[in-house]
Write an enzyme that holds these catalytic residues in place. Structure first.
Site, mmCIF file in Angstrom:
data_model
loop_
_atom_site.group_PDB
_atom_site.id
_atom_site.type_symbol
_atom_site.label_atom_id
_atom_site.label_comp_id
_atom_site.label_asym_id
_atom_site.label_seq_id
_atom_site.Cartn_x
_atom_site.Cartn_y
_atom_site.Cartn_z
ATOM 1 N N GLY A 10 20.350 110.005 39.536
ATOM 2 C CA GLY A 10 19.470 111.109 39.134
ATOM 3 C C GLY A 10 18.761 111.690 40.344
ATOM 4 C CB THR A 126 14.874 105.409 41.523
ATOM 5 O OG1 THR A 126 14.508 105.565 40.141
ATOM 6 C CG2 THR A 126 14.335 104.074 41.990
ATOM 7 C CG ASP A 128 13.194 104.985 36.651
ATOM 8 O OD1 ASP A 128 12.535 106.018 36.436
ATOM 9 O OD2 ASP A 128 14.210 104.683 36.003
ATOM 10 C CG MET A 170 12.085 109.822 32.750
ATOM 11 S SD MET A 170 13.163 110.624 33.941
ATOM 12 C CE MET A 170 13.861 111.932 32.932
ATOM 13 N NE ARG A 172 18.626 104.535 32.216
ATOM 14 C CZ ARG A 172 19.239 104.899 31.092
ATOM 15 N NH1 ARG A 172 19.801 103.991 30.331
ATOM 16 N NH2 ARG A 172 19.309 106.154 30.734
ATOM 17 C CD GLU A 223 13.685 106.997 30.267
ATOM 18 O OE1 GLU A 223 13.930 108.100 29.781
ATOM 19 O OE2 GLU A 223 14.146 106.604 31.357
ATOM 20 C CG HIS A 273 14.922 115.686 33.045
ATOM 21 N ND1 HIS A 273 15.089 115.392 31.710
ATOM 22 C CD2 HIS A 273 15.875 115.000 33.710
ATOM 23 C CE1 HIS A 273 16.117 114.567 31.574
ATOM 24 N NE2 HIS A 273 16.610 114.322 32.770
ATOM 25 C CD GLN A 275 8.705 111.324 33.897
ATOM 26 O OE1 GLN A 275 8.006 110.334 34.057
ATOM 27 N NE2 GLN A 275 9.156 111.700 32.703
ATOM 28 N NE ARG A 276 15.818 113.105 37.349
ATOM 29 C CZ ARG A 276 16.913 112.799 36.648
ATOM 30 N NH1 ARG A 276 16.981 111.654 35.995
ATOM 31 N NH2 ARG A 276 17.925 113.618 36.604
#
Ligand code: F6P
Length: 357
Positions: A10, A126, A128, A170, A172, A223, A273, A275-276
Site C-alpha cells: 500500500g 507502512t 501500520d 487502519m 490490519r 480495522e 484512505h 490517513q494514507r
C-alpha cells in the site's frame, strides 16, 4: 552504480521523500544512475522503469503517494517470476535494488535475496508501524496525526448530541494507529487486533462513563480487531488482489451493537484512505529522508540482505530475514497505563504472545 528502486504494498506518506533522498545522494555523491521500476515487482519482471535524476526530484519531499506506482503481489505469483527478475538484473546491468515496502514486500525481498543472492537492500514502510526490526516506520506519524485531527473534531459533535462516535482506523494485524490516535485524542475506548474485542466490556465502559454524567464517548477501533467468538456477528470480508480480507466495516458493527445494547445513539466514522494519502508530516519527511540516505549508503557498502531501520534515534541496519513472517504488535502496557478507562483484566489476560516493539 546502476541501482533500481521499487515501492511495494500500500502507498504511504513519505515514499517520495525516500526516493528523493536515494536519488539525490546517489547521483551527487556517487554518480549513480537510478532506475525507478513501475508498479513494484511488475516493473522489474517487465523491465519497465523511469530514469530518476535530481532534476526529476523537485517538489517531491512533501508529495504523498509514490511517483513510481505501487502494487501488491510478487514474482513468486508467476512460474517464471524469479527468472524474469534475474533477467532484469542482467539485462539492465543492475548493481543493486532498493525495495521500499511493508511486511509483504520485505518478505519477498528477503526470500529473493536468500534464494538467488541478488543484491537487495530494504527500507521499511507502512502506516501500520508493524514491521519488526525498526522502532518506527515512516508514514505512521502522518496517519496518527490525520486520525487524531479527526478525533479532535468528533469530540465536539459527539458532546453536542450526547452520542458515542466510533472511529475506525487502519491497522490490519497491529493496532498502533488506534493506540496512538486514541491516546492522543482522548478516546474512551481503544480497540486493537492484539486484544479480542469484547463488546460487553466496551458497553460497560461507556455506560459507566454515562452514569458519571459524561454523555459522549469516542471509541477508536483498528480495522483488524476481531470480536470474541459468539459475541457479535463476524464480518465476511471480500478478498483483495492477493487474497487477504479487504478489511473495513468492523466499526459499523460496533456502533450498531453499542446502540442496541446501551440505548445510546452511536455513529461511525471510517477514516479510511484519508490517513494514507496526502502530505507527510515533518517527522515523516525527516525519517523518510534519513532512511533514503541510509539505503544508498547500504548499497555502496554492499550491505545486501539488510534493511535500514530506526533504533532509538539512530539509523541502523538489520537483516531483512528478521522481518519475515513477523508482526510488531502494540505494547499493551501502553494501553493499560494511558487509557482513560481501565481495560478489563479479563480482556488483557487473553492477550496473545505479543511481540513487544
Ligand atoms: O498498508 C497497510 C494497510 O494500510 C492496512 O492497514 C489496510 O488493511 C490496507 O493497507 C488497505 O489497503 P488497500 O485498500 O490498498 O488494500
Amino acid at each position: 552504480m546502476r541501482i533500481g528502486v521499487l515501492t511495494g504494498g500500500g502507498d504511504c506518506p513519505g515514499l517520495n521523500a525516500v526516493i528523493r533522498a536515494i536519488v539525490r545522494k546517489g547521483e551527487s555523491v556517487h554518480g549513480d544512475e537510478i532506475l525507478g521500476f513501475i508498479d513494484s515487482w511488475d516493473g522489474v519482471m517487465a523491465q519497465t522503469f523511469i530514469r530518476l535524476d535530481i532534476s526529476s526530484m523537485r517538489g517531491l519531499l512533501h508529495k504523498g503517494g509514490t511517483i513510481i506506482g505501487t502494487k501488491r503481489g510478487s514474482p513468486f505469483d508467476h512460474d517464471d517470476g524469479i527468472d524474469r527478475v534475474r533477467r532484469c538484473f542482467d539485462e539492465q546491468r543492475l548493481d543493486g535494488l532498493v525495495v521500499i515496502g511493508g511486511n509483504g514486500s520485505l518478505t519477498v525481498a528477503s526470500m529473493i535475496h536468500e534464494q538467488t543472492g541478488l543484491p537487495i537492500v530494504g527500507v521499511p514502510k507502512t502506516i501500520d508501524n508493524d514491521i519488526v526490526g525498526t522502532d518506527v516506520t515512516f508514514g505512521f506519524h502522518t496517519a496518527v496525526q490525520v486520525a487524531t485531527d479527526a478525533i479532535d473534531r468528533l469530540h465536539t459533535t459527539a458532546e453536542s448530541h450526547n452520542r458515542v462516535i466510533v472511529v475506525e482506523v487502519m491497522g490490519r494485524d497491529a493496532g498502533w494507529i488506534a493506540a496512538y490516535a486514541g491516546i492522543a485524542g482522548g478516546a474512551t475506548v481503544i480497540l486493537v487486533p492484539e486484544i479480542p474485542l469484547d463488546i460487553a466490556d466496551v458497553c460497560e465502559v461507556i455506560e459507566r462513563r454515562h452514569h458519571r454524567g459524561r454523555y459522549a464517548s469516542i471509541a477508536v477501533v483498528a480495522e483488524g480487531s476481531v470480536p470474541v467468538e459468539g459475541t457479535m456477528p463476524r464480518r465476511d470480508y471480500a478478498l483483495d488482489a492477493i487474497g487477504r480480507p479487504r478489511l473495513g466495516g468492523i466499526g459499523v458493527d460496533i456502533a450498531a451493537e453499542i446502540e442496541r445494547r446501551t440505548g445510546i445513539e452511536a455513529r461511525i466514522v471510517q477514516i479510511g484512505h484519508v490517513q494514507r494519502g496526502g502530505t507527510p508530516t515533518a517527522y515523516d519527511r525527516v525519517l523518510s529522508t534519513r532512511f533514503g540516505l541510509a539505503a544508498i549508503d547500504a548499497v555502496h557498502d554492499g550491505a545486501w540482505g539488510q534493511m535500514v531501520a530506526l533504533s532509538g534515534t539512530e539509523i541502523v541496519r538489520v537483516p531483512l530475514e528478521q522481518t519475515v513472517g513477523r508482526i510488531k504488535t502494540v505494547d499493551l502496557e501502553l494501553l493499560r497505563d494511558v487509557a482513560p478507562e481501565p481495560i478489563p483484566a479479563a480482556t488483557l489476560a487473553q492477550r496473545p504472545g505479543a511481540e513487544k516493539s
